[in-house]
Design a protein around this motif. Structure first.
Motif, PDB file in Angstrom:
ATOM      1  N   GLU A 190       0.810  -1.213   0.000  1.00 44.80           N
ATOM      2  CA  GLU A 190       0.000   0.000   0.000  1.00 44.80           C
ATOM      3  C   GLU A 190       0.851   1.275   0.000  1.00 44.80           C
ATOM      4  OE1 GLU A 190      -3.215  -0.111  -0.340  1.00 44.80           O
ATOM      5  OE2 GLU A 190      -3.195  -2.307  -0.290  1.00 44.80           O
ATOM      6  N   GLY A 191       2.153   1.134   0.204  1.00 41.28           N
ATOM      7  CA  GLY A 191       3.037   2.302   0.241  1.00 41.28           C
ATOM      8  C   GLY A 191       3.507   2.680   1.632  1.00 41.28           C
ATOM      9  N   SER A 192       3.204   1.858   2.623  1.00 37.42           N
ATOM     10  CA  SER A 192       3.680   2.127   3.981  1.00 37.42           C
ATOM     11  C   SER A 192       5.198   1.996   4.020  1.00 37.42           C
ATOM     12  CB  SER A 192       3.053   1.146   4.971  1.00 37.42           C
ATOM     13  OG  SER A 192       1.646   1.197   4.919  1.00 37.42           O
ATOM     14  N   LYS A 193       5.838   2.789   4.884  1.00 38.69           N
ATOM     15  CA  LYS A 193       7.297   2.716   4.941  1.00 38.69           C
ATOM     16  C   LYS A 193       7.827   3.269   6.257  1.00 38.69           C
ATOM     17  CE  LYS A 193       7.770   7.012   2.278  1.00 38.69           C
ATOM     18  NZ  LYS A 193       8.321   7.596   1.040  1.00 38.69           N
ATOM     19  N   LEU A 194       9.036   2.821   6.554  1.00 39.46           N
ATOM     20  CA  LEU A 194       9.780   3.272   7.726  1.00 39.46           C
ATOM     21  C   LEU A 194      10.997   4.042   7.244  1.00 39.46           C
ATOM     22  CD1 LEU A 194      10.468   3.135  10.839  1.00 39.46           C
ATOM     23  CD2 LEU A 194      11.775   1.060  10.266  1.00 39.46           C
ATOM     24  N   ASN A 195      11.250   5.200   7.880  1.00 40.92           N
ATOM     25  CA  ASN A 195      12.385   6.017   7.519  1.00 40.92           C
ATOM     26  C   ASN A 195      13.216   6.310   8.755  1.00 40.92           C
ATOM     27  OD1 ASN A 195      13.688   7.608   5.378  1.00 40.92           O
ATOM     28  ND2 ASN A 195      11.600   7.718   4.547  1.00 40.92           N
TER      29      ASN A 195
END
Length: 751
Positions: free
Chosen positions: A303-308
Motif C-alpha cells: 500500500e506504500g507504507s514505509k519506515l524512515n
C-alpha cells in the motif's frame, strides 16, 4: 554574521517580515519520497496541502538559475533578490525532493543563484506545513522536485554567468548525475566571486539632537560549495543513502565607511553646534558548513507504507574579526586624527547530532497514519574578544574575553491522521509535541547582569494542525488550514555580543530571548486550476525582532545621539492578507502569465525601553501602528518564434508602504527584463534587473515623544547578467534518491 552587520540584523528580523520574498534556508523533516509526475495541461494546481507548479515542459526553466525560476513561481516573490516569500507568509524554507537544504541563509541564496534549473520537474508551495514538518514560526515550504530518469548512464550540465552592477561578479557551476543498476549518485560544485555593494543613510534623533551616518559598504565574497548524494537499493523494499553538503564562504577585507554628522539645536530649531567624525571598519569573515546524513528506508507493504530512519552530524564554523576606527572629520569627509579604535573577535562554532524516525502506514480505505519522533543535540561556542583604545584620552582597555556556550536538547514527537472521505472531500489532522531544554553560560557576564552567567530555559509545546480540502466540482476547489508553530531564536541571536557599526551605533544580541508562538489560518479557493483566492491570518506572540532604541550620551562636552538595535521579544502582532492570483497561457501559449494582486493588513503592538543584556535605559520605543498595503506581482514569458527557441521575460512587482516591526517600510517596486535563446543543448540568456532603479529600501519611524529614525539602504540591484548553460550526456539518467535529513531543522538557526 557577515560584513554588513546592520543589514544582516535587519533582514533577519521584522525587516525580512516586510519583504515580499524568502531565506536562508535550511532544514526540516518530511520523509515522504516525492516522485516525478507526468506532464499534464494543468501547469498549476492545488493538491491536498500544497500548490503544485509543473515546470518540466516549460521554457522558463531553460537557461535560468533555480533562484530565477523560484522568483517566477506563482505565490512566490522577492524584493531583496536574496530571500523568498510566500504570499501571506513571512518566510519560505527551501526543500529539495522533500529535504531541506543544508546551508545557512546567505550560502543557500548563492547556491540557488548558481544552480541550473533544467533538472527541475515541479515546484511545490506548502503555505501551512503539517505536523510532520519541523519548520519554525509561520514558515512556508518551497519543495523543489527534481526530474527522475529511468535508464542507466551519465548526464550533467555546466553553467557560467557574469553580472555587472556597481561591480563585476562571476559564477559557475557543474552538476553530474550517474546511475548504474542499484547505485545512484549525483554531485554538484558551485563557486562565485563578487563584491556586494551597499549605500547607507542612517538618521535618528529628536528636535534637539540629530545624528546622520552616510556611506558605502563593500563586501568582497568568494564562495565554494556543493553536495554529493549516493543511494543504493539493498533489496526490492529497502534503500540506503548517504549525503554530504558543504559550503565555504570567505569575505576578507570588507569595508564600512560612514561619515557621521552630529547636530544640536535649541528649542526654537536654531543650530547651536555641529561636528563630525568618520568611521572606518574593516571586517574579515570566513565560514564553513558541513552536514552528513545517513538514511535507511524500508517499504513495509504494497500500500506504500514505509519506515524512515535518519542519523546526521552537522558542523558550522565562523571565524570573524573587525577593526573599527573613528577619526576626526569634516563635512567633506576629510580624515583627521585617529580618535578611537575598537577591535573585536567574534567567532562561532556549532556542532549538532540528530536522529529521526518516521513511520507512515497507509490503509486500503484511503486512510494514512504518520507517526514519528526526532532528537537534536546542539552545542555552540562563542569566544568573544574585545579591545578599545581612546587615543584622545590616551586610554586603552582590553576586556576579559567572554566565552558564551549554549547547549540545547530538543525532543519532538508527532502524529498525523489523513483521510480521503470521497473523491471530493479529504482532511488531515495532526499535532506535534516538542520538549526543549537549553542552558546558556557566560564566563564573563556584565556586572549589571550577573544572572547572565547561567540562562536556563525549558519549553513544552503542543502544536496542533488541521487541513480540509473539498473539490466542489472539476472546476472549483476550496480548502482550509490551521497551524500553530513556535520560533526559536537563531544561535547567533543568543550570543550576547555587541557588533559596532559606528562609535554611537551598534547591534546587541540577547541570551534572554525566548521562543515566540505563531498561529496561522488560511482559506483558499481555486477555479479551473488557473485562478485562486487566498485569505490568511497570522497571530504572533512574543515577537523576536531587532528594536531601534536611542538616547542622548555626553562625551567630551558634546551631546551625541546613540542608536542601538537591541534583539528582544518586544510584543505581539497580526498579519492579514487577501491575495487574488492567476497562472494562465494565452494566444496559443505565446504568452504565459503569472499575476498576483492583494492587500496585506498589519497590526503591531510592541514596546521596549531597555537593553536586557545590560539593563541600560533608553527612550521608550513603541509600535502600535497599523497599515494596509497593496501588493502586485506579475511574471510574463513571451515566446518570440514558432520554433520555440526565442523567449522574452517581463517581470514586475510593487509593494505599497507598510508598517513593520521597527518603522514604516516605504513602497518598493522592481522591473526585470530578459531574453533567451535555445540552441541544441545550449541556452544563452541576458537578464536586466531593476531596470527603473526603484528597488531601494527606505524605512521611517516617528515616535509620539518626538524621536525619529530613518534608514535608506541601496544594494545596487540594477544590473545586467549574461549566462550560458550546456547540458550533456544521457538525459534519461535517474537522480539519486533524495531523503530528509535528521539535522534539517537545526540548520536554519545558524543563519
Amino acid at each position: 554574521m557577515k560584513t554588513p552587520i546592520l543589514i544582516a540584523a535587519l533582514f533577519f528580523s521584522g525587516f525580512a517580515t516586510a519583504q515580499q520574498k524568502t531565506n536562508d534556508t535550511i532544514k526540516s523533516q518530511n520523509t515522504k519520497e516525492i516522485e516525478a509526475v507526468t506532464i499534464t495541461k494543468q501547469v498549476f494546481k492545488k493538491q491536498s496541502d500544497r500548490f503544485v507548479y509543473d515546470v518540466a515542459a516549460s521554457p522558463v526553466a531553460k537557461g535560468n538559475t533555480t533562484f530565477d525560476l523560484l522568483k517566477q513561481t506563482p505565490l512566490l516573490s522577492t524584493t531583496d533578490d536574496k530571500t523568498l516569500k510566500i504570499a501571506g507568509k513571512n518566510n519560505a524554507i527551501v526543500y529539495i525532493n522533500g529535504r531541506k537544504s543544508n546551508m545557512d541563509a546567505e550560502s543557500l541564496t548563492s547556491f540557488l543563484k548558481n544552480t541550473p534549473a533544467e533538472n527541475i520537474q515541479k515546484i511545490e508551495v506548502i503555505t501551512l506545513p503539517g505536523s510532520e514538518y519541523q519548520v519554525e514560526a509561520s514558515d512556508g515550504i518551497i519543495n523543489i522536485v527534481l526530474k527522475k530518469k529511468m535508464t542507466d548512464g551519465l548526464n550533467g550540465n555546466f553553467r557560467m554567468s557574469n553580472t555587472q552592477n556597481k561591480y563585476n561578479s562571476t559564477s559557475s557551476s557543474a552538476s553530474l548525475n550517474y546511475r548504474k543498476g542499484k547505485f545512484g549518485l549525483n554531485a554538484n560544485i558551485t563557486g562565485s566571486q563578487e563584491i556586494e555593494p551597499q549605500e547607507y543613510i542612517i538618521r535618528n534623533g529628536n528636535k534637539n539632537t540629530i545624528t546622520e551616518s552616510v556611506g558605502p559598504i563593500d563586501s568582497p565574497e568568494k564562495n565554494l560549495g556543493g553536495y554529493i548524494n549516493m543511494d543504493y537499493q539493498l533489496t526490492d523494499k529497502s534503500n540506503l543513502a548517504l549525503s554530504w553538503n558543504t559550503w565555504a564562504s570567505n569575505s576578507k577585507g570588507a569595508t564600512i565607511l560612514l561619515n557621521n554628522t552630529y547636530s544640536n539645536y535649541d528649542d526654537n530649531g536654531n543650530l547651536t553646534n555641529r561636528f563630525y567624525n568618520l568611521s572606518r571598519n574593516v571586517l574579515n569573515n570566513r565560514s564553513y558548513n558541513n552536514n552528513f546524513n545517513l538514511n535507511y528506508e524500508l517499504k513495509t507493504d504494497e500500500e506504500g507504507s514505509k519506515l524512515n530512519l535518519n542519523a546526521a552530524y552537522l558542523t558550522y564554523k565562523r571565524i570573524q574579526d573587525s577593526d573599527n576606527r573613528t577619526y576626526a572629520s569634516d563635512a567633506n569627509w576629510n580624515q583627521g586624527a585617529l580618535a578611537n579604535q575598537i577591535i573585536q573577535d567574534t567567532p562561532q562554532n556549532i556542532n549538532n547530532i540528530s536522529a529521526m524516525a518516521d513511520y507512515i502506514k497507509k490503509f486500503k480505505n484511503d486512510f494514512t497514519v504518520s507517526i514519528g519522533g526526532n532528537y537534536n543535540k546542539t552545542k555552540t561556542e562563542n569566544d568573544t574578544k574585545y579591545e578599545s583604545t581612546n587615543f584622545a584620552a590616551n586610554e586603552a582597555t582590553k576586556y576579559k574575553p567572554n566565552l558564551f556556550e549554549y547547549d540545547e536538547n530538543i525532543y519532538g514527537f508527532y502524529l498525523t491522521l489523513e483521510k480521503k472521505f470521497s473523491d471530493k472531500f479529504s482532511g488531515k489532522i495532526g499535532t506535534r509535541y516538542e520538549i526543549t531544554n537549553s542552558i546558556g553560560t557566560s564566563d564573563n557576564p556584565p556586572a549589571e547582569r550577573p544572572d547572565m552567567a547561567r540562562v536556563e530555559k525549558n519549553y513544552n509545546n503542543i502544536l496542533p494542525y488541521l487541513s480540509l480540502n473539498y473539490a466542489i466540482n472539476d472546476k472549483n476547489n476550496i480548502s482550509y488550514a490551521f497551524s500553530s508553530r513556535m520560533r526559536r531564536p537563531s544561535f547567533w541571536e543568543l550570543n550576547p555580543v555587541r557588533n559596532i557599526i559606528t562609535q554611537d551605533n551598534y547591534t546587541q544580541n540577547n541570551p534572554f530571548v525566548k521562543s515566540s508562538s505563531i498561529y496561522n489560518q488560511e482559506l483558499t479557493y481555486m477555479f479551473k486550476n488557473s485562478y485562486f483566492l487566498i485569505l490568511n491570518h497570522s497571530y504572533f506572540k512574543d515577537v523576536i525582532t531587532m528594536v531601534p532604541l536611542q538616547r542622548d550620551v555626553v562625551r567630551d562636552g558634546n551631546t551625541y545621539r546613540q542608536l542601538a538595535y537591541i534583539r528582544s521579544n518586544y510584543g505581539d502582532k497580526q498579519e492579514m492578507s487577501a491575495m487574488l492570483g492567476m497562472q494562465k497561457s494565452f494566444f496559443n501559449q505565446y504568452l504565459t502569465t503569472n499575476f498576483n494582486i492583494g492587500l496585506q493588513h498589519n497590526i503591531n503592538n510592541g514596546t521596549l525601553n531597555s537593553d536586557p543584556t545590560t539593563g541600560e535605559i533608553f527612550d521608550t520605543y513603541t509600535n502600535t501602528k497599523k497599515s494596509t498595503s497593496l501588493i502586485i506581482q506579475t511574471n510574463n514569458t513571451i515566446r518570440l518564434d514558432k520554433a520555440k527557441t526565442w523567449f522574452a521575460g517581463v517581470n514586475f512587482f510593487y509593494v505599497d508602504k507598510q508598517q513593520i516591526d521597527f518603522g514604516q517600510l516605504q513602497s518598493l517596486a522592481g522591473l526585470d527584463l530578459s531574453i533567451k535563446k535555445l540552441w541544441n543543448n545550449w541556452t544563452f540568456a541576458v537578464n536586466v534587473n531593476d531596470v527603473l532603479r526603484t528597488n531601494i529600501v527606505k524605512i521611517k519611524d516617528e515616535q509620539a515623544d518626538g524621536n525619529f529614525n530613518y534608514l535608506s539602504n541601496d544594494t545596487f540591484r540594477r544590473g545586467l547578467t549574461a549566462s550560458v548553460t550546456y547540458n550533456f550526456g544521457n538525459q534519461k539518467v535517474q537522480k539519486a534518491r533524495k531523503v530528509d535529513g535528521a539535522a534539517d531543522d537545526i540548520k536554519s538557526r545558524t543563519r
